[in-house]
Design a protein around this motif. Structure first.
Motif, mmCIF file in Angstrom:
data_model
loop_
_atom_site.group_PDB
_atom_site.id
_atom_site.type_symbol
_atom_site.label_atom_id
_atom_site.label_comp_id
_atom_site.label_asym_id
_atom_site.label_seq_id
_atom_site.Cartn_x
_atom_site.Cartn_y
_atom_site.Cartn_z
ATOM 1 N N ILE A 130 0.908 -1.475 -0.458
ATOM 2 C CA ILE A 130 -0.066 0.016 -0.010
ATOM 3 C C ILE A 130 1.156 0.934 0.389
ATOM 4 O O ILE A 130 0.447 2.496 -0.573
ATOM 5 C CB ILE A 130 -1.132 0.032 1.445
ATOM 6 C CG1 ILE A 130 -2.302 -0.503 0.750
ATOM 7 C CG2 ILE A 130 -1.689 0.749 1.330
ATOM 8 C CD1 ILE A 130 -2.687 -1.354 2.524
ATOM 9 N N LYS A 131 2.153 1.626 0.750
ATOM 10 C CA LYS A 131 2.694 2.723 0.898
ATOM 11 C C LYS A 131 3.379 2.781 -0.257
ATOM 12 O O LYS A 131 4.138 3.671 -1.189
ATOM 13 C CB LYS A 131 3.573 1.833 1.565
ATOM 14 C CG LYS A 131 4.795 3.251 2.018
ATOM 15 C CD LYS A 131 4.179 4.810 2.502
ATOM 16 C CE LYS A 131 3.716 4.798 4.004
ATOM 17 N NZ LYS A 131 2.586 5.559 4.251
ATOM 18 N N GLN A 134 1.104 3.808 -2.578
ATOM 19 C CA GLN A 134 0.659 6.152 -2.654
ATOM 20 C C GLN A 134 1.168 6.492 -3.045
ATOM 21 O O GLN A 134 1.282 8.010 -4.020
ATOM 22 C CB GLN A 134 0.473 5.811 -0.456
ATOM 23 C CG GLN A 134 -0.564 5.113 -0.106
ATOM 24 C CD GLN A 134 -0.377 5.305 0.678
ATOM 25 O OE1 GLN A 134 0.278 5.026 2.034
ATOM 26 N NE2 GLN A 134 -2.219 5.663 1.940
ATOM 27 N N ASN A 135 2.950 6.422 -2.892
ATOM 28 C CA ASN A 135 4.339 7.124 -2.733
ATOM 29 C C ASN A 135 4.193 6.634 -4.608
ATOM 30 O O ASN A 135 4.713 8.174 -4.824
ATOM 31 C CB ASN A 135 5.303 6.386 -2.485
ATOM 32 C CG ASN A 135 5.605 6.096 -0.368
ATOM 33 O OD1 ASN A 135 4.848 7.252 -0.346
ATOM 34 N ND2 ASN A 135 6.765 5.367 -0.117
ATOM 35 N N LEU A 138 1.218 9.396 -5.741
ATOM 36 C CA LEU A 138 1.314 10.776 -5.437
ATOM 37 C C LEU A 138 1.277 11.677 -5.684
ATOM 38 O O LEU A 138 0.481 13.142 -5.850
ATOM 39 C CB LEU A 138 1.702 10.808 -3.972
ATOM 40 C CG LEU A 138 0.954 12.661 -2.935
ATOM 41 C CD1 LEU A 138 -0.261 12.045 -2.856
ATOM 42 C CD2 LEU A 138 1.661 12.317 -1.674
ATOM 43 N N THR A 156 -3.149 4.507 -13.134
ATOM 44 C CA THR A 156 -2.988 4.683 -11.531
ATOM 45 C C THR A 156 -3.687 3.175 -12.423
ATOM 46 O O THR A 156 -3.142 2.329 -10.868
ATOM 47 C CB THR A 156 -4.213 5.385 -11.170
ATOM 48 O OG1 THR A 156 -3.664 7.366 -11.315
ATOM 49 C CG2 THR A 156 -4.527 4.974 -10.029
ATOM 50 N N PHE A 195 -9.308 8.915 -6.029
ATOM 51 C CA PHE A 195 -8.182 8.857 -4.948
ATOM 52 C C PHE A 195 -9.033 8.521 -3.655
ATOM 53 O O PHE A 195 -8.084 7.812 -2.676
ATOM 54 C CB PHE A 195 -7.952 10.733 -4.387
ATOM 55 C CG PHE A 195 -6.376 11.134 -3.495
ATOM 56 C CD1 PHE A 195 -5.230 9.849 -4.078
ATOM 57 C CD2 PHE A 195 -6.143 10.899 -2.454
ATOM 58 C CE1 PHE A 195 -3.869 10.042 -3.515
ATOM 59 C CE2 PHE A 195 -5.258 10.735 -1.721
ATOM 60 C CZ PHE A 195 -4.092 9.858 -2.264
ATOM 61 N N ILE A 198 -9.282 5.373 -3.720
ATOM 62 C CA ILE A 198 -8.560 4.765 -3.176
ATOM 63 C C ILE A 198 -8.004 4.574 -1.994
ATOM 64 O O ILE A 198 -7.566 3.501 -1.294
ATOM 65 C CB ILE A 198 -7.178 5.008 -4.337
ATOM 66 C CG1 ILE A 198 -7.427 4.324 -5.208
ATOM 67 C CG2 ILE A 198 -5.949 4.379 -3.949
ATOM 68 C CD1 ILE A 198 -6.358 5.227 -6.608
ATOM 69 N N GLN A 199 -8.010 5.781 -1.544
ATOM 70 C CA GLN A 199 -8.035 5.837 0.117
ATOM 71 C C GLN A 199 -8.334 4.846 0.464
ATOM 72 O O GLN A 199 -8.087 4.666 1.433
ATOM 73 C CB GLN A 199 -8.015 6.985 0.091
ATOM 74 C CG GLN A 199 -6.568 8.301 -0.183
ATOM 75 C CD GLN A 199 -5.908 7.398 0.395
ATOM 76 O OE1 GLN A 199 -4.963 7.088 -0.124
ATOM 77 N NE2 GLN A 199 -5.096 7.665 1.551
ATOM 78 N N MET A 202 -7.833 1.632 0.909
ATOM 79 C CA MET A 202 -6.031 1.127 1.502
ATOM 80 C C MET A 202 -6.780 1.429 3.066
ATOM 81 O O MET A 202 -5.627 0.228 3.633
ATOM 82 C CB MET A 202 -5.640 2.137 1.414
ATOM 83 C CG MET A 202 -4.624 1.815 -0.220
ATOM 84 S SD MET A 202 -3.381 4.149 -0.511
ATOM 85 C CE MET A 202 -3.237 3.133 -2.139
ATOM 86 N N SER A 203 -7.694 2.171 3.420
ATOM 87 C CA SER A 203 -7.467 1.810 4.839
ATOM 88 C C SER A 203 -8.135 0.537 5.622
ATOM 89 O O SER A 203 -8.019 0.761 6.821
ATOM 90 C CB SER A 203 -8.576 2.847 5.180
ATOM 91 O OG SER A 203 -9.861 3.320 4.391
ATOM 92 N N GLU A 206 -4.783 -0.633 6.494
ATOM 93 C CA GLU A 206 -3.782 0.062 7.184
ATOM 94 C C GLU A 206 -4.003 -0.174 8.594
ATOM 95 O O GLU A 206 -3.548 -0.330 9.485
ATOM 96 C CB GLU A 206 -3.858 1.614 6.322
ATOM 97 C CG GLU A 206 -2.695 1.718 5.045
ATOM 98 C CD GLU A 206 -3.058 2.998 4.494
ATOM 99 O OE1 GLU A 206 -4.155 3.532 4.890
ATOM 100 O OE2 GLU A 206 -1.776 3.666 4.229
#
Length: 208
Positions: A130-131, A134-135, A138, A156, A195, A198-199, A202-203, A206
């Motif tokens: 996930i990280k 994200q990196n 972004l 994406t 976005f 996607i967040q 991911m949450s 996470e």
């Protein structure tokens, strides 16, 4: 699987084999590694001493990778780093802490997934994926505009495919990729909503 470790591998003798590489001459290295028909990964300590002083860990690495095998270099003074899918650098403490998790995965799946030497449980590995995603996405979203919208949506989509590789992501990946494909088809490029989608996905991982 073959490795060059020490006495700590005794619990893993069914899958790890310590070979007497110390006496191999430099000109015989390629044939030596080719002779290991069940070779998957070489795990080598940075300070391993060879009888042929012309041999270095980096020569071993080049040979192993040219043979399309995986390579791990570890030492107490090294920082953990994932170079690519076939090469990692590890601190000794991390290697020995996570070796059992790595071996269990290999026994069950016959897959020498090197990231399991970096992360000692599946959840940490999921968070790592996930990280990375994200990196990667972004910077694209920061540069988003009407002219590059379609390209960024496609990039994406591809990054979600490439970075979220664990099976745990499968259902969520299908949903978000279907959403992206629909927006590409209709040219409805609302990157804020994308976005958020996607967040939201991911949450779930996470926060575990």
């Amino acid at each position: 699987m073959h490795s060059l470790l020490d006495e700590r591998i005794n619990d893993f003798n069914d899958v790890l084999c310590s070979n007497n590489l110390i006496y191999v001459e430099k000109e015989n290295l390629v044939s030596f590694f080719k002779s290991l028909t069940d070779l998957d990964v070489v795990i080598l300590h940075k300070s391993y001493v060879f009888s042929d002083k012309n041999i270095t860990p980096y020569i071993i690495k080049d040979i192993v990778k040219k043979l399309n095998k995986k390579f791990v270099l570890f030492s107490g003074g090294l920082e953990n780093a994932i170079i690519d899918d076939n090469e990692i650098v590890l601190n000794s403490g991390t290697l020995y802490k996570n070796l059992n998790f790595f071996i269990d995965n290999y026994r069950n799946n016959k897959d020498a997934n090197l990231v399991y030497l970096v992360f000692n449980n599946q959840n940490e590995y999921l968070k790592h994926q996930i990280k990375k995603l994200q990196n990667s996405i972004l910077p694209d979203f920061i540069k988003f505009n009407n002219e590059n919208a379609g390209v960024i949506f496609k990039k994406t989509r591809n990054k979600i495919e490439n970075y979220l590789i664990s099976s745990e992501f499968s259902d969520d990946k299908i949903k978000i990729i279907e959403y992206i494909n629909k927006k590409i088809e209709t040219k409805d490029f609302n990157h804020s909503i994308l976005f958020q989608q996607i967040q939201k996905m991911m949450s779930k991982y996470e926060n575990n």
